[in-house]
Design a protein around this motif. Structure first.
Motif, PDB file in Angstrom:
ATOM      1  N   ASP A 174     -17.094  16.626  37.140  1.00  0.00           N
ATOM      2  CA  ASP A 174     -17.247  15.348  36.421  1.00  0.00           C
ATOM      3  C   ASP A 174     -16.056  15.104  35.487  1.00  0.00           C
ATOM      4  O   ASP A 174     -15.605  13.964  35.330  1.00  0.00           O
ATOM      5  CB  ASP A 174     -18.554  15.327  35.617  1.00  0.00           C
ATOM      6  CG  ASP A 174     -19.756  15.085  36.508  1.00  0.00           C
ATOM      7  OD1 ASP A 174     -19.566  15.012  37.746  1.00  0.00           O
ATOM      8  OD2 ASP A 174     -20.881  14.982  35.988  1.00  0.00           O
ATOM      9  N   THR A 175     -15.545  16.171  34.879  1.00  0.00           N
ATOM     10  CA  THR A 175     -14.395  16.017  33.981  1.00  0.00           C
ATOM     11  C   THR A 175     -13.191  15.523  34.779  1.00  0.00           C
ATOM     12  O   THR A 175     -12.457  14.624  34.358  1.00  0.00           O
ATOM     13  CB  THR A 175     -14.090  17.362  33.284  1.00  0.00           C
ATOM     14  OG1 THR A 175     -15.261  17.782  32.597  1.00  0.00           O
ATOM     15  CG2 THR A 175     -12.952  17.232  32.291  1.00  0.00           C
TER      16      THR A 175
ATOM     17  N   THR B  98     -13.492  11.972  35.846  1.00  0.00           N
ATOM     18  CA  THR B  98     -13.225  11.084  34.714  1.00  0.00           C
ATOM     19  C   THR B  98     -11.721  10.903  34.530  1.00  0.00           C
ATOM     20  O   THR B  98     -11.210   9.776  34.489  1.00  0.00           O
ATOM     21  CB  THR B  98     -13.820  11.697  33.421  1.00  0.00           C
ATOM     22  OG1 THR B  98     -15.184  11.978  33.648  1.00  0.00           O
ATOM     23  CG2 THR B  98     -13.648  10.754  32.239  1.00  0.00           C
TER      24      THR B  98
ATOM     25  N   CYS C  57      -9.581   8.684  36.747  1.00  0.00           N
ATOM     26  CA  CYS C  57      -9.648   7.226  36.567  1.00  0.00           C
ATOM     27  C   CYS C  57      -8.480   6.736  35.709  1.00  0.00           C
ATOM     28  O   CYS C  57      -8.089   5.584  35.786  1.00  0.00           O
ATOM     29  CB  CYS C  57     -10.935   6.812  35.869  1.00  0.00           C
ATOM     30  SG  CYS C  57     -12.415   7.185  36.779  1.00  0.00           S
TER      31      CYS C  57
END
Ligand code: ASP
Length: 330
Positions: A114-115, A118, A121
């Motif tokens: 998830d990091t 993120t 992006c």
């Protein structure tokens, strides 16, 4: 070693000032040295050499203007993180530094996938250092943007091995025919794991000098045996030193020991001093990925054979080359 010749780099059709999008590493992850061939190395070193000349001539230039790098470090770093930052900024790009993951959402329990999802992006490439072996490969599974492994626990440190090899080429002019002696913590030292593998692409002799409990992992010895690389293990440096062209010294990796008493027993096993080097060749180099914590005494620093500070600088050029190749020119 035979007589010194300055390095000759094969001209590459992809030297960094044209469009890079057809070049071999465009958009690729850099996860392990196992992904490189000798011709890849020729190409990377030719670009790194070009970067060195450009930095010496103009300092900073706009090859990666508008590109953004995320520097994601779950473990401490001085050289790797700041040289990636410098590399990106010298190429006209910018950096999001996450050197203290405890101040990021990682401390709230956010997972690595998830990091990474993120950060991609907001950025074009992610440099990742993590305590777990294979973390970069895991991150790369989830990321659409390139991941560069900046050290995965006791696994690998591929960009360090590239800069180590570039140092050897720049300093000694060639790799074939050399005897490289690795000294210290060969079990937990990820830099020697990557470097031994990379050196196996050359006609090389390897000596491993370490305390019994810090031997080079069997897996790597077996891999290199399969490639018919000459490898010898020693407890002491004395027998290996006179034939050595590159003495690669490492720090005992305190943070990897489960039992501090085991660390205390081996931490001072080897100390290289000017006196040690009396038995070494005149034309040889002493390298260290740094930080050093007593393995090389400061009296060695002014000896021309001490290459470890120059080695740090070569790291900048290699990392500039990697970023230019991975990101291409827009
Ligand atoms: N800086 C190197 C690494 O991150 C070597 C060391 O820490 O001893 O692996």
């Amino acid at each position: 070693m035979t007589n010194y010749r300055p390095p000759i780099y094969k001209k590459s059709p992809y030297l960094p000032f044209g469009d890079q999008r057809n070049a071999p590493f465009y958009g690729k992850d850099i996860l392990s040295v196992k992904q490189f061939s000798r011709s890849d190395l020729d190409y990377i070193f030719a670009v790194a050499h070009e970067m060195r000349e450009m930095v010496e001539r103009v300092g900073t230039f706009d090859l990666l203007k508008g590109k953004i790098l995320a520097n994601l470090f779950y473990e401490p770093s001085t050289r790797t993180s700041s040289s990636f930052t410098s590399a990106m900024e010298r190429l006209g790009g910018s950096v999001i530094p996450i050197n203290e993951v405890r101040y990021s959402s990682v401390s709230k329990g956010e997972s690595l996938p998830d990091t990474v999802r993120t950060l991609e992006c907001y950025t074009d490439v992610i440099v990742l250092r993590h305590p777990d072996v294979g973390a970069s490969a895991q991150a790369a599974k989830y990321a659409r943007k390139p991941i560069i492994n900046a050290g995965d626990g006791v696994g690998e440190h591929p960009t360090q091995a590239l800069l180590d090899l570039f140092t050897i080429v720049e300093e000694l002019g060639q790799v074939d025919g050399l005897t490289v002696t690795m000294l210290g913590d060969l079990k937990f030292g990820r830099t020697v794991h990557s470097l031994a593998r990379l050196l196996s692409l050359y006609d090389i002799r390897l000596n491993y000098v370490s305390p019994e409990i810090l031997r080079m992992p069997e897996e790597i010895i077996r891999e290199l045996n399969d490639q018919s690389i000459s490898q010898n293990e020693y407890d002491h440096l004395d027998r290996a030193l006179p034939e050595t062209d590159v003495l690669y010294v490492t720090r005992v990796q305190k943070e990897r020991f489960e039992n501090l008493a085991d660390y205390e027993a081996v931490k001072g096993a080897y100390v290289i001093s000017l006196q040690t080097l009396e038995a070494a060749k005149n034309r040889m180099i002493v390298m260290h990925p740094l930080p050093r914590v007593g393995e090389i005494s400061m009296d060695v620093d002014d000896d021309p054979r001490a290459a470890y500070f120059r080695q740090m600088e070569y790291g900048l050029y290699v990392r500039m080359a990697l970023l230019a190749m991975v990101l291409g020119k827009s």
